[in-house]
Motif scaffolding. Structure first.
Motif, PDB file in Angstrom:
ATOM      1  N   ILE A  57       6.582 -27.812 -27.776  1.00 46.26           N
ATOM      2  CA  ILE A  57       7.024 -26.913 -28.848  1.00 46.26           C
ATOM      3  C   ILE A  57       7.828 -25.757 -28.280  1.00 46.26           C
ATOM      4  O   ILE A  57       8.808 -25.316 -28.890  1.00 46.26           O
ATOM      5  CB  ILE A  57       5.814 -26.439 -29.677  1.00 46.26           C
ATOM      6  CG1 ILE A  57       5.288 -27.606 -30.521  1.00 46.26           C
ATOM      7  CG2 ILE A  57       6.176 -25.253 -30.565  1.00 46.26           C
ATOM      8  CD1 ILE A  57       3.985 -27.330 -31.228  1.00 46.26           C
ATOM      9  N   ARG A  58       7.450 -25.270 -27.096  1.00 43.09           N
ATOM     10  CA  ARG A  58       8.245 -24.208 -26.461  1.00 43.09           C
ATOM     11  C   ARG A  58       9.664 -24.686 -26.172  1.00 43.09           C
ATOM     12  O   ARG A  58      10.630 -23.956 -26.412  1.00 43.09           O
ATOM     13  CB  ARG A  58       7.587 -23.744 -25.165  1.00 43.09           C
ATOM     14  CG  ARG A  58       6.380 -22.860 -25.392  1.00 43.09           C
ATOM     15  CD  ARG A  58       5.796 -22.346 -24.112  1.00 43.09           C
ATOM     16  NE  ARG A  58       6.765 -21.556 -23.349  1.00 43.09           N
ATOM     17  CZ  ARG A  58       6.583 -21.198 -22.099  1.00 43.09           C
ATOM     18  NH1 ARG A  58       5.480 -21.553 -21.463  1.00 43.09           N
ATOM     19  NH2 ARG A  58       7.487 -20.484 -21.466  1.00 43.09           N
ATOM     20  N   VAL A  59       9.800 -25.912 -25.683  1.00 47.03           N
ATOM     21  CA  VAL A  59      11.129 -26.468 -25.418  1.00 47.03           C
ATOM     22  C   VAL A  59      11.883 -26.652 -26.737  1.00 47.03           C
ATOM     23  O   VAL A  59      13.064 -26.316 -26.840  1.00 47.03           O
ATOM     24  CB  VAL A  59      11.029 -27.798 -24.644  1.00 47.03           C
ATOM     25  CG1 VAL A  59      12.389 -28.475 -24.531  1.00 47.03           C
ATOM     26  CG2 VAL A  59      10.428 -27.575 -23.267  1.00 47.03           C
ATOM     27  N   LEU A  60      11.205 -27.155 -27.751  1.00 53.00           N
ATOM     28  CA  LEU A  60      11.844 -27.364 -29.052  1.00 53.00           C
ATOM     29  C   LEU A  60      12.315 -26.049 -29.673  1.00 53.00           C
ATOM     30  O   LEU A  60      13.420 -25.979 -30.210  1.00 53.00           O
ATOM     31  CB  LEU A  60      10.887 -28.078 -30.003  1.00 53.00           C
ATOM     32  CG  LEU A  60      11.416 -28.304 -31.417  1.00 53.00           C
ATOM     33  CD1 LEU A  60      12.557 -29.314 -31.397  1.00 53.00           C
ATOM     34  CD2 LEU A  60      10.299 -28.765 -32.332  1.00 53.00           C
ATOM     35  N   ARG A  61      11.495 -25.027 -29.591  1.00 51.48           N
ATOM     36  CA  ARG A  61      11.890 -23.721 -30.150  1.00 51.48           C
ATOM     37  C   ARG A  61      13.133 -23.197 -29.445  1.00 51.48           C
ATOM     38  O   ARG A  61      14.025 -22.649 -30.082  1.00 51.48           O
ATOM     39  CB  ARG A  61      10.749 -22.715 -30.036  1.00 51.48           C
ATOM     40  CG  ARG A  61       9.635 -22.978 -31.032  1.00 51.48           C
ATOM     41  CD  ARG A  61       8.542 -21.938 -30.943  1.00 51.48           C
ATOM     42  NE  ARG A  61       9.027 -20.577 -30.962  1.00 51.48           N
ATOM     43  CZ  ARG A  61       9.247 -19.867 -32.072  1.00 51.48           C
ATOM     44  NH1 ARG A  61       9.021 -20.408 -33.239  1.00 51.48           N
ATOM     45  NH2 ARG A  61       9.677 -18.622 -31.998  1.00 51.48           N
ATOM     46  N   TRP A  62      13.219 -23.376 -28.145  1.00 51.99           N
ATOM     47  CA  TRP A  62      14.414 -22.922 -27.430  1.00 51.99           C
ATOM     48  C   TRP A  62      15.622 -23.744 -27.878  1.00 51.99           C
ATOM     49  O   TRP A  62      16.700 -23.210 -28.098  1.00 51.99           O
ATOM     50  CB  TRP A  62      14.215 -23.060 -25.924  1.00 51.99           C
ATOM     51  CG  TRP A  62      15.399 -22.549 -25.167  1.00 51.99           C
ATOM     52  CD1 TRP A  62      15.642 -21.258 -24.788  1.00 51.99           C
ATOM     53  CD2 TRP A  62      16.525 -23.311 -24.736  1.00 51.99           C
ATOM     54  NE1 TRP A  62      16.841 -21.181 -24.147  1.00 51.99           N
ATOM     55  CE2 TRP A  62      17.412 -22.421 -24.094  1.00 51.99           C
ATOM     56  CE3 TRP A  62      16.872 -24.644 -24.820  1.00 51.99           C
ATOM     57  CZ2 TRP A  62      18.616 -22.834 -23.551  1.00 51.99           C
ATOM     58  CZ3 TRP A  62      18.074 -25.064 -24.279  1.00 51.99           C
ATOM     59  CH2 TRP A  62      18.927 -24.150 -23.647  1.00 51.99           C
ATOM     60  N   ARG A  63      15.425 -25.035 -28.022  1.00 49.60           N
ATOM     61  CA  ARG A  63      16.515 -25.926 -28.425  1.00 49.60           C
ATOM     62  C   ARG A  63      17.031 -25.629 -29.824  1.00 49.60           C
ATOM     63  O   ARG A  63      18.210 -25.818 -30.106  1.00 49.60           O
ATOM     64  CB  ARG A  63      16.015 -27.370 -28.388  1.00 49.60           C
ATOM     65  CG  ARG A  63      16.845 -28.275 -27.548  1.00 49.60           C
ATOM     66  CD  ARG A  63      16.407 -29.698 -27.674  1.00 49.60           C
ATOM     67  NE  ARG A  63      16.772 -30.180 -28.993  1.00 49.60           N
ATOM     68  CZ  ARG A  63      16.225 -31.215 -29.587  1.00 49.60           C
ATOM     69  NH1 ARG A  63      15.283 -31.873 -28.996  1.00 49.60           N
ATOM     70  NH2 ARG A  63      16.612 -31.596 -30.768  1.00 49.60           N
ATOM     71  N   THR A  64      16.164 -25.180 -30.716  1.00 58.18           N
ATOM     72  CA  THR A  64      16.564 -24.939 -32.097  1.00 58.18           C
ATOM     73  C   THR A  64      17.099 -23.531 -32.322  1.00 58.18           C
ATOM     74  O   THR A  64      17.381 -23.163 -33.449  1.00 58.18           O
ATOM     75  CB  THR A  64      15.408 -25.201 -33.069  1.00 58.18           C
ATOM     76  OG1 THR A  64      14.298 -24.388 -32.716  1.00 58.18           O
ATOM     77  CG2 THR A  64      15.032 -26.671 -33.065  1.00 58.18           C
ATOM     78  N   GLY A  65      17.217 -22.741 -31.270  1.00 63.47           N
ATOM     79  CA  GLY A  65      17.877 -21.453 -31.408  1.00 63.47           C
ATOM     80  C   GLY A  65      17.003 -20.231 -31.240  1.00 63.47           C
ATOM     81  O   GLY A  65      17.502 -19.118 -31.299  1.00 63.47           O
ATOM     82  N   HIS A  66      15.731 -20.373 -31.041  1.00 59.65           N
ATOM     83  CA  HIS A  66      14.852 -19.229 -30.814  1.00 59.65           C
ATOM     84  C   HIS A  66      14.914 -18.854 -29.339  1.00 59.65           C
ATOM     85  O   HIS A  66      13.976 -19.075 -28.585  1.00 59.65           O
ATOM     86  CB  HIS A  66      13.419 -19.558 -31.222  1.00 59.65           C
ATOM     87  CG  HIS A  66      13.259 -19.832 -32.673  1.00 59.65           C
ATOM     88  ND1 HIS A  66      13.857 -20.898 -33.309  1.00 59.65           N
ATOM     89  CD2 HIS A  66      12.579 -19.162 -33.628  1.00 59.65           C
ATOM     90  CE1 HIS A  66      13.538 -20.874 -34.581  1.00 59.65           C
ATOM     91  NE2 HIS A  66      12.765 -19.841 -34.801  1.00 59.65           N
ATOM     92  N   ARG A  67      16.031 -18.273 -28.939  1.00 59.44           N
ATOM     93  CA  ARG A  67      16.283 -18.016 -27.525  1.00 59.44           C
ATOM     94  C   ARG A  67      16.263 -16.524 -27.244  1.00 59.44           C
ATOM     95  O   ARG A  67      17.146 -15.798 -27.660  1.00 59.44           O
ATOM     96  CB  ARG A  67      17.637 -18.580 -27.120  1.00 59.44           C
ATOM     97  CG  ARG A  67      17.741 -20.050 -27.334  1.00 59.44           C
ATOM     98  CD  ARG A  67      19.112 -20.570 -27.019  1.00 59.44           C
ATOM     99  NE  ARG A  67      19.115 -22.014 -27.228  1.00 59.44           N
ATOM    100  CZ  ARG A  67      20.133 -22.682 -27.660  1.00 59.44           C
ATOM    101  NH1 ARG A  67      21.267 -22.081 -27.915  1.00 59.44           N
ATOM    102  NH2 ARG A  67      20.052 -23.982 -27.838  1.00 59.44           N
ATOM    103  N   THR A  68      15.260 -16.084 -26.541  1.00 59.82           N
ATOM    104  CA  THR A  68      15.245 -14.698 -26.081  1.00 59.82           C
ATOM    105  C   THR A  68      15.703 -14.630 -24.635  1.00 59.82           C
ATOM    106  O   THR A  68      16.207 -13.613 -24.196  1.00 59.82           O
ATOM    107  CB  THR A  68      13.834 -14.092 -26.205  1.00 59.82           C
ATOM    108  OG1 THR A  68      12.918 -14.910 -25.488  1.00 59.82           O
ATOM    109  CG2 THR A  68      13.431 -14.019 -27.673  1.00 59.82           C
TER     110      THR A  68
END
Length: 168
Positions: A57-68
């Motif tokens: 899920i951490r990888v997916l969140r980064w992939r979908t644009g939740h990039r800090t």
């Protein structure tokens, strides 16, 4: 890294299932206990599955644009390897306990093996969950195809590179 192939996992489960049948048959002839994991092993299987899912899920969140911040590619690769390991471990558990149940079928009428079969059924369910989580997290780790402009995406040979989404 190559994606998981369902037929390979099925073959692993079938081969290990045959080994499970042979081991259970040998254990029965030797008056040894049935080789089944206890139900308490579901706890460790659940921990492995949840950790794999959380990392995915951490990888997916980064992939979908939740990039800090930038995602470490080694982290994504390790998550993918963990997903593959989870799927293979699930296939092994599924095959082994399926083989044990297959060997116990003639004894089910005597009701002597009911606790063993119950534990094996729980392990099979846990194996199915682990395989499913392995496939889901592998999907989370796919690299999306890059958008290509007119001249941007051409390789040295003048042709476009493979645009199909690969794995991390």
């Amino acid at each position: 890294m190559k994606p998981l192939k369902p037929w390979v996992l099925v073959m692993v489960a079938v081969v290990i299932g045959l080994v499970g049948v042979a081991a259970n048959s040998f254990a029965g002839r030797s008056s040894a206990p049935t080789p089944v994991l206890p139900i308490s092993a579901l706890g460790s299987m659940a921990v492995i599955a949840v950790v794999t899912l959380v990392l995915g899920i951490r990888v997916l969140r980064w992939r979908t644009g939740h990039r800090t911040r930038m995602l470490d590619p080694i982290f994504a690769a390790r998550t993918l390897v963990l997903a593959h390991a989870c799927a293979y471990a699930g296939a092994v558990l599924l095959g082994w306990h399926g083989g044990v149940i297959a060997d116990q079928i003639p004894l089910l009428a005597t009701r002597i093996t009911a606790p063993v079969v119950e534990a094996a059924l729980f392990m099979i369910a846990g194996g199915v969950v682990m395989v499913a989580i392995g496939f889901i997290v592998e999907r989370f780790c796919r690299i999306p195809p890059e958008d290509m402009g007119d001249d941007e995406g051409l390789s040295e040979g003048g042709r476009a590179p493979d645009t199909e989404g690969g794995l991390a």
